[in-house]
Design a protein around this motif. Structure first.
Motif, PDB file in Angstrom:
ATOM      1  N   VAL A   1       0.959  -1.327  -0.041  1.00  0.00           N
ATOM      2  CA  VAL A   1       0.161   0.036  -0.169  1.00  0.00           C
ATOM      3  C   VAL A   1       0.983   1.489   0.068  1.00  0.00           C
ATOM      4  O   VAL A   1       1.694   1.595   0.976  1.00  0.00           O
ATOM      5  N   ARG A   2       1.021   1.822  -1.096  1.00  0.00           N
ATOM      6  CA  ARG A   2       1.635   3.267  -1.122  1.00  0.00           C
ATOM      7  C   ARG A   2       0.862   4.587  -1.145  1.00  0.00           C
ATOM      8  O   ARG A   2       1.427   5.365  -0.731  1.00  0.00           O
ATOM      9  N   GLY A   3      -0.280   4.301  -1.413  1.00  0.00           N
ATOM     10  CA  GLY A   3      -1.182   5.365  -1.368  1.00  0.00           C
ATOM     11  C   GLY A   3      -2.626   5.143  -1.887  1.00  0.00           C
ATOM     12  O   GLY A   3      -2.904   4.272  -2.679  1.00  0.00           O
ATOM     13  N   GLY A   4      -3.520   5.968  -1.423  1.00  0.00           N
ATOM     14  CA  GLY A   4      -4.915   5.919  -1.948  1.00  0.00           C
ATOM     15  C   GLY A   4      -5.770   4.699  -1.299  1.00  0.00           C
ATOM     16  O   GLY A   4      -5.154   3.794  -0.518  1.00  0.00           O
ATOM     17  N   PRO A   5      -7.037   4.759  -1.853  1.00  0.00           N
ATOM     18  CA  PRO A   5      -7.649   5.467  -2.920  1.00  0.00           C
ATOM     19  C   PRO A   5      -7.646   6.950  -2.510  1.00  0.00           C
ATOM     20  O   PRO A   5      -7.902   7.180  -1.251  1.00  0.00           O
ATOM     21  N   GLU A   6      -7.478   7.873  -3.270  1.00  0.00           N
ATOM     22  CA  GLU A   6      -7.443   9.122  -3.292  1.00  0.00           C
ATOM     23  C   GLU A   6      -7.923   9.861  -4.499  1.00  0.00           C
ATOM     24  O   GLU A   6      -7.902   9.440  -5.385  1.00  0.00           O
ATOM     25  N   SER A   7      -8.385  11.244  -4.230  1.00  0.00           N
ATOM     26  CA  SER A   7      -8.935  11.742  -5.461  1.00  0.00           C
ATOM     27  C   SER A   7      -8.688  13.234  -5.391  1.00  0.00           C
ATOM     28  O   SER A   7      -8.241  13.787  -4.379  1.00  0.00           O
ATOM     29  N   LEU A   8      -8.716  13.865  -6.472  1.00  0.00           N
ATOM     30  CA  LEU A   8      -8.325  15.319  -6.823  1.00  0.00           C
ATOM     31  C   LEU A   8      -9.236  15.914  -7.760  1.00  0.00           C
ATOM     32  O   LEU A   8      -9.583  15.468  -8.725  1.00  0.00           O
ATOM     33  N   ILE A   9      -9.660  17.012  -7.339  1.00  0.00           N
ATOM     34  CA  ILE A   9     -10.622  17.947  -8.485  1.00  0.00           C
ATOM     35  C   ILE A   9      -9.865  19.290  -8.648  1.00  0.00           C
ATOM     36  O   ILE A   9      -9.577  20.055  -7.801  1.00  0.00           O
ATOM     37  N   GLY A  10     -10.021  19.379 -10.215  1.00  0.00           N
ATOM     38  CA  GLY A  10      -9.350  20.673 -10.727  1.00  0.00           C
ATOM     39  C   GLY A  10     -10.207  21.052 -11.629  1.00  0.00           C
ATOM     40  O   GLY A  10     -11.153  20.675 -12.317  1.00  0.00           O
ATOM     41  N   ASP A  11      -9.722  22.293 -12.080  1.00  0.00           N
ATOM     42  CA  ASP A  11     -10.462  23.019 -13.143  1.00  0.00           C
ATOM     43  C   ASP A  11     -10.174  22.434 -14.542  1.00  0.00           C
ATOM     44  O   ASP A  11      -9.008  22.318 -15.044  1.00  0.00           O
ATOM     45  N   GLU A  12     -11.168  22.608 -15.519  1.00  0.00           N
ATOM     46  CA  GLU A  12     -11.109  22.283 -16.802  1.00  0.00           C
ATOM     47  C   GLU A  12     -11.380  23.776 -17.404  1.00  0.00           C
ATOM     48  O   GLU A  12     -12.029  24.149 -17.609  1.00  0.00           O
ATOM     49  N   PHE A  13      -9.909  24.348 -17.754  1.00  0.00           N
ATOM     50  CA  PHE A  13      -9.916  25.791 -17.891  1.00  0.00           C
ATOM     51  C   PHE A  13     -10.623  26.027 -19.443  1.00  0.00           C
ATOM     52  O   PHE A  13     -11.187  27.139 -19.515  1.00  0.00           O
TER      53      PHE A  13
END
Length: 289
Positions: A246-258
């Motif tokens: 287990v290195r990381g996650g589950p995880e999420s990221l939300i960004g703008d679609e410019f």
């Protein structure tokens, strides 16, 4: 295209809907021995078997000489992005982001199990992320049904595991594709008792009294997929020899679609996997007559 270092990944908390979905759909996430990975590649010691002496009063102890080697865990990244229209975020009654997250969790769970248990190809880090249990097991550990699965097949695959040096009742697990359920329901032992008992009210289903974890990833495939179409598998063995890094996650990221009116949802989990002792397992494969 320039890449931006994103440091706002949001890890899923234990008990979240995403983690719950993963554990419900992934046999490997549910039962494997979890190894925390502080780097992309680590070595996990693998000890061989050794005997224990009877030491007489005042006599010397003798040194054990086990064969000690390592199993290497390499991190692979399971991820996906979703472009979400701004109108869906503002107008929809349903929680679009949560919907994508939970559906990703199901697909990730199935793909991880396929990669770890049922993928038949040679590990390359991409289309075949790990050396699976199926690929590492010897021919002597596998049983082909050559038709419908019978009581004899189930007994024989249990015997493959029970006759190994690594059998341990406390750590024994069964993993199977859900298509085995219909077969299980029709099989009785010599005393006309069902060998399979479906779990109710949160209790696990059992086969010969052993908890069963079902996963749609447990069909063979040449390369990793969340929807394999090959032969269904049943695996019985010692869960301590399934190593999940287990290195990381589950995880999420939300960004703008410019360039558009919307957002981009990115989801990932970083995992390593290896089988410590392939001989600690028996595999039943449903094949044509």
């Amino acid at each position: 295209m320039a890449f931006v270092n994103a440091d706002a990944w949001v890890p899923e908390e234990y008990g979240s809907e995403v983690i719950t979905r993963v554990n419900q759909n992934s046999a490997v996430e549910a039962v494997a021995r979890r190894i925390t990975m502080g780097s992309d590649t680590i070595k996990v010691p693998r000890m061989g078997r050794f005997g224990v002496d009877i030491v007489a009063k005042t006599e010397l102890y003798t040194d054990a000489e086990p064969v000690l080697d390592n199993v290497i865990l390499d991190t692979r990244k399971f991820g996906k992005t979703f472009t979400i229209a701004e109108e869906d975020l503002s107008d929809a009654v349903a929680d679009v982001i949560s919907g994508y997250q939970t559906e990703w969790a199901v697909s990730y769970a199935r793909e991880l199990d396929n990669a770890a248990i049922a993928c038949t190809g040679v590990e390359n880090g991409t289309t075949v992320p790990f050396t699976s249990l199926y690929a590492s097991a010897s021919a002597g550990q596998k049983i082909a049904s050559a038709g419908a699965v019978t009581y004899t097949h189930l007994s024989e695959v249990m015997a493959k595991y029970e006759g190994s040096d690594y059998a341990n009742d406390a750590d024994t697990v069964v993993m199977a594709h859900p298509s085995f359920k219909a077969t299980f329901r029709g099989i009785l032992d010599s005393n006309n008792r069902p060998v399979f008992v479906e779990g109710i009210a949160g209790t696990p289903s059992t086969l010969f009294g052993i908890p069963v974890n079902f996963s749609y990833g447990l069909k063979t495939s040449a390369t990793v997929t969340d929807a394999p179409t090959g032969n269904p598998l049943l695996v019985v063995g010692n869960k301590q020899h399934l190593l999940l890094g287990v290195r990381g996650g589950p995880e999420s990221l939300i960004g703008d679609e410019f360039r558009r009116d919307g957002k981009i949802l990115k989801l990932r989990a970083r995992r390593g996997f290896a089988v410590a002792r392939p001989e600690a397992f028996g595999i039943l494969e449903v094949t044509a007559a």
